[in-house]
Design an enzyme around this catalytic site. Structure first.
Site, mmCIF file in Angstrom:
data_model
loop_
_atom_site.group_PDB
_atom_site.id
_atom_site.type_symbol
_atom_site.label_atom_id
_atom_site.label_comp_id
_atom_site.label_asym_id
_atom_site.label_seq_id
_atom_site.Cartn_x
_atom_site.Cartn_y
_atom_site.Cartn_z
ATOM 1 N N ASP A 88 0.774 -1.167 -0.215
ATOM 2 C CA ASP A 88 -0.042 -0.011 0.258
ATOM 3 C C ASP A 88 0.805 1.265 -0.103
ATOM 4 O O ASP A 88 2.061 1.131 0.258
ATOM 5 C CB ASP A 88 -0.948 0.062 1.262
ATOM 6 N N ASP A 147 7.950 4.021 -1.368
ATOM 7 C CA ASP A 147 7.489 3.704 0.031
ATOM 8 C C ASP A 147 6.186 2.858 -0.306
ATOM 9 O O ASP A 147 5.143 3.505 -0.358
ATOM 10 C CB ASP A 147 7.324 4.983 1.050
ATOM 11 N N GLU A 181 0.057 -0.935 5.640
ATOM 12 C CA GLU A 181 1.277 -0.617 6.521
ATOM 13 C C GLU A 181 0.977 0.759 6.969
ATOM 14 O O GLU A 181 0.894 0.991 7.896
ATOM 15 C CB GLU A 181 2.905 -0.833 6.040
ATOM 16 N N GLU A 182 0.566 1.322 6.002
ATOM 17 C CA GLU A 182 0.357 2.710 6.213
ATOM 18 C C GLU A 182 -0.717 3.210 7.094
ATOM 19 O O GLU A 182 -0.952 4.339 7.978
ATOM 20 C CB GLU A 182 0.052 3.613 4.854
ATOM 21 N N ASP A 204 12.253 -1.050 3.724
ATOM 22 C CA ASP A 204 11.244 -0.103 4.074
ATOM 23 C C ASP A 204 11.788 1.261 4.553
ATOM 24 O O ASP A 204 11.365 2.221 5.132
ATOM 25 C CB ASP A 204 10.211 -0.344 4.955
ATOM 26 N N HIS A 386 5.615 9.968 1.535
ATOM 27 C CA HIS A 386 4.128 10.563 1.662
ATOM 28 C C HIS A 386 4.322 11.970 1.143
ATOM 29 O O HIS A 386 3.475 12.994 1.928
ATOM 30 C CB HIS A 386 3.682 10.609 3.252
HETATM 31 ZN ZN LIG Z 1 6.687 2.278 4.066
#
Ligand SMILES: [Zn+2]
EC number: 3.4.11.4
Length: 420
Positions: A88, A147, A181-182, A204, A386
């Site tokens: 994700d 990411d 994960e987010e 990551d 992000h």
């Molecule tokens: Zn990540």
């Protein structure tokens, strides 16, 4: 390992772009697993690609994909090792219609994606340090999704390499791709019973050569303030205002132990949400520290502040409840130091100095470490996560894929238990 195995950068790039274009934004407000249907598209693609590489893959009903490479050319005592990444991308920024831009042999000029979306190396020292690399960005309207699709591409490239070089001996490997994960919910349905890995490496991280083996100890506290309401015109001696109680409580939190005032190894109290009215108010705090006794000291202090507020507002009540969120991974590695040692050795085998760092946050690896599978976080080459200015270096991504490969081969030389 005799010599460094080589991953082809162009093939890795093609793979990364294929994954980056798939929309996989997760949704923290959904109770489903995965939280968004769209994550299935990448999960199914990865499942099919693993099968094409001759790696049996199982995709469960919650969106966890596990591929298994059987051991080859090693003894039966060689432990299983996992490599993990998440499919994700962050809901903070759009991940729909990602259109990657490739800046080959970037010469150090500002990268202008749109008028207001500029990657300026003067303000981004990590970018400035990668002059001459092939830099990958979005077109400035979405995040890039390095990411964690950089991590996925690197693991897949290493798997492909192993499968096309069957003379390279290695132990059993588990390839684990996870959803959400987010959202912080990704590990809630983790299929622990299907995992045999002695340890697992999450791909990551960001900067070249970094290995994150420490994170915060994390608690959340909810504080309830219970006042006594009265008509404001006749309130003297009667009203006990829950909002005022909450305000007094907030003033007791030490400003020197806030996120705004700390960095490095210092922890903090952080107020994240308030709600309420005269009669009842609620405050949510998160508490963080690398040392468990320090975070627990803060939990206890909250109780002391609560008693002090009650003393200042006779008749008012304050109730503190707290929950542990995750613990520092460090404890898991002190019990099995080989996990970090071999990662450092793998990075060093590429001629890169390993940098052991700590994360002022948490990872899925922290949760997995707590569940009994020590899981440090390796660099994956992406930066500015992000955001619209997210970027990755292909050269660093190639080193990350080679680190995965080197780790698979190094663990293949290790027999447990070691003969006495
Ligand atoms: Zn990540």
């Amino acid at each position: 390992m005799k010599q460094t195995e080589r991953i082809l950068p162009e093939k890795l790039l093609e793979r990364f772009i294929r994954y980056a274009k798939i929309w996989t934004t997760s949704d923290p407000h959904s109770a489903d697993s995965p939280t968004t249907e769209r994550q299935w598209e990448l999960l199914r693609l990865l499942s099919a690609e693993l099968e094409d590489l001759g790696v049996p893959a199982e995709l469960d009903e919650n969106g966890f994909l596990i591929g298994r490479l059987p051991a080859r050319g090693v003894g039966p005592q060689v432990p299983t090792v996992g490599f993990m990444a998440h499919v994700d991308t962050s809901p903070d920024v759009s991940g729909e219609g990602v259109s990657p831009r490739i800046h080959r042999r970037w010469q150090g000029d500002a990268i202008v994606l749109r008028d207001d979306v500029v990657l300026d190396p003067v303000q981004m020292p990590e970018l400035a340090a990668r002059k001459g690399d092939t830099i990958i960005t979005s077109d400035g309207t979405t995040l890039l999704g390095a990411d964690d699709k950089a991590g996925i591409a690197e693991i897949m490239a290493a798997v492909e390499y192993l499968q096309s070089n069957p003379d390279l001996p290695h132990g059993p490997l588990e390839i684990i791709f996870t959803p959400d994960e987010e959202t912080g919910k990704g590990m809630d349905r983790f299929p622990l019973e299907r995992i045999q890995s002695r340890c697992c490496y999450t791909l990551d991280g960001d900067e070249l050569g970094t290995l994150e083996a420490e994170c915060f100890n994390a608690y959340r506290a909810d504080i309830g303030f219970f006042g006594v309401s009265a008509h404001p015109g006749r309130a003297r001696g009667r009203l006990i205002n829950a909002i005022s109680m909450l305000g007094s409580f907030l003033e007791m939190l030490p400003g020197s132990e806030s996120p705004e005032a700390t960095d490095g190894r210092y922890g903090f109290y952080h107020s994240v949400e308030v709600s309420g009215h005269t009669e009842k108010a609620e405050l949510t705090l998160i508490l963080r520290d690398f040392e468990r006794n320090e975070v627990e000291r803060r939990v206890k202090a909250l109780q002391a502040f609560a008693s002090a507020v009650e003393a200042a507002y006779p008749g008012g009540k304050v109730k503190v409840s707290w929950v542990k969120q995750y613990l520092n991974m460090r404890e898991a590695f002190s019990e099995d130091p080989l996990v970090v040692e071999l990662a450092q050795k793998a990075i060093a085998s590429l001629g890169i100095s390993p940098v052991l760092t700590s994360i002022r946050g948490g990872t899925d690896g922290a949760r997995l470490s707590e569940l009994g599978i020590p899981s440090p976080n390796l660099f994956a080459g992406g930066h500015n996560f992000h955001s619209l200015t997210e970027w990755a270096s292909l050269e660093v991504m190639t080193c990350a894929a080679e680190t995965v490969l080197a780790l698979a081969l190094l663990w293949g030389e290790f027999e447990s238990p070691a003969p006495a």
